[in-house]
Design a protein around this motif. Structure first.
Motif, PDB file in Angstrom:
ATOM      1  N   PHE A  87       1.916 -51.775   7.045  1.00 33.75           N
ATOM      2  CA  PHE A  87       1.731 -50.351   7.298  1.00 33.75           C
ATOM      3  C   PHE A  87       0.370 -50.099   7.954  1.00 33.75           C
ATOM      4  N   THR A  88       0.353 -49.165   8.899  1.00 27.73           N
ATOM      5  CA  THR A  88      -0.899 -48.731   9.510  1.00 27.73           C
ATOM      6  C   THR A  88      -0.998 -47.210   9.412  1.00 27.73           C
ATOM      7  N   PHE A  89      -2.216 -46.742   9.161  1.00 27.00           N
ATOM      8  CA  PHE A  89      -2.492 -45.311   9.080  1.00 27.00           C
ATOM      9  C   PHE A  89      -3.757 -45.062   9.893  1.00 27.00           C
ATOM     10  N   ARG A  90      -3.675 -44.132  10.833  1.00 28.20           N
ATOM     11  CA  ARG A  90      -4.808 -43.918  11.733  1.00 28.20           C
ATOM     12  C   ARG A  90      -5.031 -42.424  11.939  1.00 28.20           C
ATOM     13  N   GLY A  91      -6.298 -42.039  11.898  1.00 24.43           N
ATOM     14  CA  GLY A  91      -6.625 -40.631  12.104  1.00 24.43           C
ATOM     15  C   GLY A  91      -8.084 -40.368  11.798  1.00 24.43           C
ATOM     16  N   ASP A  92      -8.402 -39.095  11.616  1.00 20.42           N
ATOM     17  CA  ASP A  92      -9.721 -38.680  11.162  1.00 20.42           C
ATOM     18  C   ASP A  92      -9.616 -38.366   9.673  1.00 20.42           C
ATOM     19  N   TYR A  93     -10.595 -38.839   8.902  1.00 20.05           N
ATOM     20  CA  TYR A  93     -10.527 -38.711   7.448  1.00 20.05           C
ATOM     21  C   TYR A  93     -11.854 -38.183   6.893  1.00 20.05           C
ATOM     22  N   ASP A  94     -11.766 -37.567   5.725  1.00 22.31           N
ATOM     23  CA  ASP A  94     -12.944 -37.154   4.971  1.00 22.31           C
ATOM     24  C   ASP A  94     -12.991 -37.918   3.654  1.00 22.31           C
ATOM     25  N   VAL A  95     -14.168 -38.416   3.310  1.00 19.33           N
ATOM     26  CA  VAL A  95     -14.392 -38.969   1.976  1.00 19.33           C
ATOM     27  C   VAL A  95     -14.911 -37.820   1.127  1.00 19.33           C
ATOM     28  N   VAL A  96     -14.195 -37.533   0.037  1.00 16.59           N
ATOM     29  CA  VAL A  96     -14.441 -36.313  -0.736  1.00 16.59           C
ATOM     30  C   VAL A  96     -14.604 -36.658  -2.219  1.00 16.59           C
ATOM     31  N   LEU A  97     -15.529 -35.978  -2.884  1.00 14.40           N
ATOM     32  CA  LEU A  97     -15.597 -36.017  -4.344  1.00 14.40           C
ATOM     33  C   LEU A  97     -15.079 -34.684  -4.869  1.00 14.40           C
ATOM     34  N   LYS A  98     -14.048 -34.753  -5.681  1.00 15.01           N
ATOM     35  CA  LYS A  98     -13.395 -33.565  -6.230  1.00 15.01           C
ATOM     36  C   LYS A  98     -13.724 -33.485  -7.710  1.00 15.01           C
ATOM     37  N   ASN A  99     -14.313 -32.343  -8.128  1.00 16.74           N
ATOM     38  CA  ASN A  99     -14.749 -32.217  -9.526  1.00 16.74           C
ATOM     39  C   ASN A  99     -14.725 -30.753  -9.945  1.00 16.74           C
ATOM     40  N   ASP A 100     -13.991 -30.453 -11.015  1.00 18.10           N
ATOM     41  CA  ASP A 100     -13.920 -29.094 -11.586  1.00 18.10           C
ATOM     42  C   ASP A 100     -13.561 -28.048 -10.528  1.00 18.10           C
ATOM     43  N   GLY A 101     -12.606 -28.370  -9.677  1.00 21.03           N
ATOM     44  CA  GLY A 101     -12.132 -27.406  -8.683  1.00 21.03           C
ATOM     45  C   GLY A 101     -12.949 -27.338  -7.415  1.00 21.03           C
ATOM     46  N   SER A 102     -14.099 -27.997  -7.381  1.00 20.91           N
ATOM     47  CA  SER A 102     -14.938 -28.004  -6.178  1.00 20.91           C
ATOM     48  C   SER A 102     -14.756 -29.331  -5.438  1.00 20.91           C
ATOM     49  N   GLU A 103     -14.997 -29.289  -4.137  1.00 21.87           N
ATOM     50  CA  GLU A 103     -14.889 -30.483  -3.306  1.00 21.87           C
ATOM     51  C   GLU A 103     -16.140 -30.636  -2.450  1.00 21.87           C
ATOM     52  N   LYS A 104     -16.638 -31.867  -2.396  1.00 23.76           N
ATOM     53  CA  LYS A 104     -17.803 -32.142  -1.560  1.00 23.76           C
ATOM     54  C   LYS A 104     -17.456 -33.254  -0.586  1.00 23.76           C
ATOM     55  N   VAL A 105     -17.602 -32.972   0.722  1.00 27.58           N
ATOM     56  CA  VAL A 105     -17.362 -33.987   1.737  1.00 27.58           C
ATOM     57  C   VAL A 105     -18.605 -34.871   1.839  1.00 27.58           C
ATOM     58  N   ILE A 106     -18.395 -36.167   1.627  1.00 34.53           N
ATOM     59  CA  ILE A 106     -19.505 -37.112   1.613  1.00 34.53           C
ATOM     60  C   ILE A 106     -19.696 -37.745   2.981  1.00 34.53           C
ATOM     61  N   LYS A 107     -18.590 -38.051   3.636  1.00 31.79           N
ATOM     62  CA  LYS A 107     -18.667 -38.754   4.915  1.00 31.79           C
ATOM     63  C   LYS A 107     -17.404 -38.487   5.725  1.00 31.79           C
ATOM     64  N   GLU A 108     -17.567 -38.384   7.046  1.00 29.28           N
ATOM     65  CA  GLU A 108     -16.423 -38.282   7.947  1.00 29.28           C
ATOM     66  C   GLU A 108     -16.160 -39.651   8.563  1.00 29.28           C
ATOM     67  N   LEU A 109     -14.900 -40.030   8.575  1.00 29.57           N
ATOM     68  CA  LEU A 109     -14.477 -41.291   9.184  1.00 29.57           C
ATOM     69  C   LEU A 109     -13.552 -40.937  10.346  1.00 29.57           C
ATOM     70  N   ASN A 110     -14.047 -41.012  11.562  1.00 29.19           N
ATOM     71  CA  ASN A 110     -13.292 -40.586  12.733  1.00 29.19           C
ATOM     72  C   ASN A 110     -12.645 -41.765  13.447  1.00 29.19           C
ATOM     73  N   ASP A 111     -11.432 -41.529  13.981  1.00 27.62           N
ATOM     74  CA  ASP A 111     -10.617 -42.585  14.592  1.00 27.62           C
ATOM     75  C   ASP A 111     -10.652 -43.813  13.692  1.00 27.62           C
ATOM     76  N   PHE A 112     -10.182 -43.627  12.498  1.00 28.13           N
ATOM     77  CA  PHE A 112     -10.274 -44.629  11.435  1.00 28.13           C
ATOM     78  C   PHE A 112      -8.886 -45.184  11.158  1.00 28.13           C
ATOM     79  N   ILE A 113      -8.813 -46.476  10.838  1.00 33.13           N
ATOM     80  CA  ILE A 113      -7.513 -47.100  10.630  1.00 33.13           C
ATOM     81  C   ILE A 113      -7.459 -47.852   9.308  1.00 33.13           C
ATOM     82  N   PHE A 114      -6.348 -47.693   8.619  1.00 28.92           N
ATOM     83  CA  PHE A 114      -6.037 -48.474   7.424  1.00 28.92           C
ATOM     84  C   PHE A 114      -4.886 -49.416   7.762  1.00 28.92           C
ATOM     85  N   VAL A 115      -4.973 -50.660   7.300  1.00 31.71           N
ATOM     86  CA  VAL A 115      -3.865 -51.613   7.403  1.00 31.71           C
ATOM     87  C   VAL A 115      -3.597 -52.124   5.998  1.00 31.71           C
ATOM     88  N   GLN A 116      -2.389 -51.866   5.496  1.00 30.22           N
ATOM     89  CA  GLN A 116      -2.080 -52.193   4.109  1.00 30.22           C
ATOM     90  C   GLN A 116      -0.662 -52.736   3.991  1.00 30.22           C
TER      91      GLN A 116
END
Length: 235
Positions: A98-127
């Motif tokens: 499987f391959t997954f490709r796109g723009d992604y956000d690394v997020v910490l989700k806590n008590d209903g709030s979300e914080k974007v830590i890092k943007e991963l652009n044109d990023f690919i996963f192979v699994q």
């Protein structure tokens, strides 16, 4: 007789003035072959992975996740995500992976709030599966480190992104790795090894990925953690 001649002349004139029938085919020539080409096109440049696209979605899909003491650490797609599979086996993966490709956000989700830590652009996963992958955890005295490894295989080791969560206040941040004057977003470690904490230092077994020879000896690199700079620095 004269009347017959006049009648024939009138009929000939009428036939000469008859207009050709208008075609009822009102199809647009620009769309006539649209149904003959159903192959999906990537929004990104070719990267040599030999990927066959299967679908494109705009859902906010979770690609990686792990529960931490300060919330849930996630990687979530942003915008269009391309889902496909490897067609030709190579160092990037086996046929059918499987391959997954796109723009992604690394997020910490806590008590209903979300914080974007890092943007991963044109990023690919192979699994091997389409399930979200997890982060690997390495604990230090003041911070927990979470490694994200988007590809399950590699020719000269794995490349992982690192994120830290302060144990005391829950602050989260991305980390870089500095060796001499070279600073990288990822840490590379050899297959069948994993980075570890030894006496407060991050110890990594790796090969020099700048060289072409993937079979050269494994080198051990020791990093100290500089939280103020959000960086691992080689000794």
């Amino acid at each position: 007789m004269l009347n017959a001649v006049i009648l024939c002349g009138t009929l000939l004139i009428a036939c000469g003035n008859e207009q050709p029938s208008v075609s009822q085919d009102t199809s647009n020539p620009n769309t006539q072959n649209q149904g003959n080409n159903n192959e999906l096109k990537s929004q990104f440049p070719d990267n040599g992975y030999s990927i066959k696209l299967d679908s494109i979605t705009e859902n906010h899909t979770v690609r990686a996740q792990v529960n931490t003491e300060h919330g849930e650490l996630l990687v979530v797609s942003r915008g269009k995500e391309e889902i496909g599979h490897i067609e030709v086996p190579s160092v990037f993966g086996a046929e059918g992976d499987f391959t997954f490709r796109g723009d992604y956000d690394v997020v910490l989700k806590n008590d209903g709030s979300e914080k974007v830590i890092k943007e991963l652009n044109d990023f690919i996963f192979v699994q091997k599966t389409d399930k979200p992958l997890s982060f690997e955890k390495i604990s230090f005295d003041k911070v927990d480190i979470y490694l994200l490894t988007p590809e399950y295989t590699a020719s000269r080791g794995y490349n992982s992104y690192a994120f830290g969560i302060d144990k005391e206040n829950g602050k989260v941040f991305s980390l870089t790795f500095k060796t001499g004057n070279n600073e990288r977003e990822t840490v590379n470690y050899a297959i069948d090894t994993f980075p570890k904490n030894e006496d407060g230092m991050l110890v990594v077994s790796t090969r020099n990925t700048e060289e072409e020879n993937a079979e050269q000896a494994i080198e051990k690199i020791v990093y100290s953690l500089d939280i103020s700079k959000k960086q691992f620095v080689s000794e």
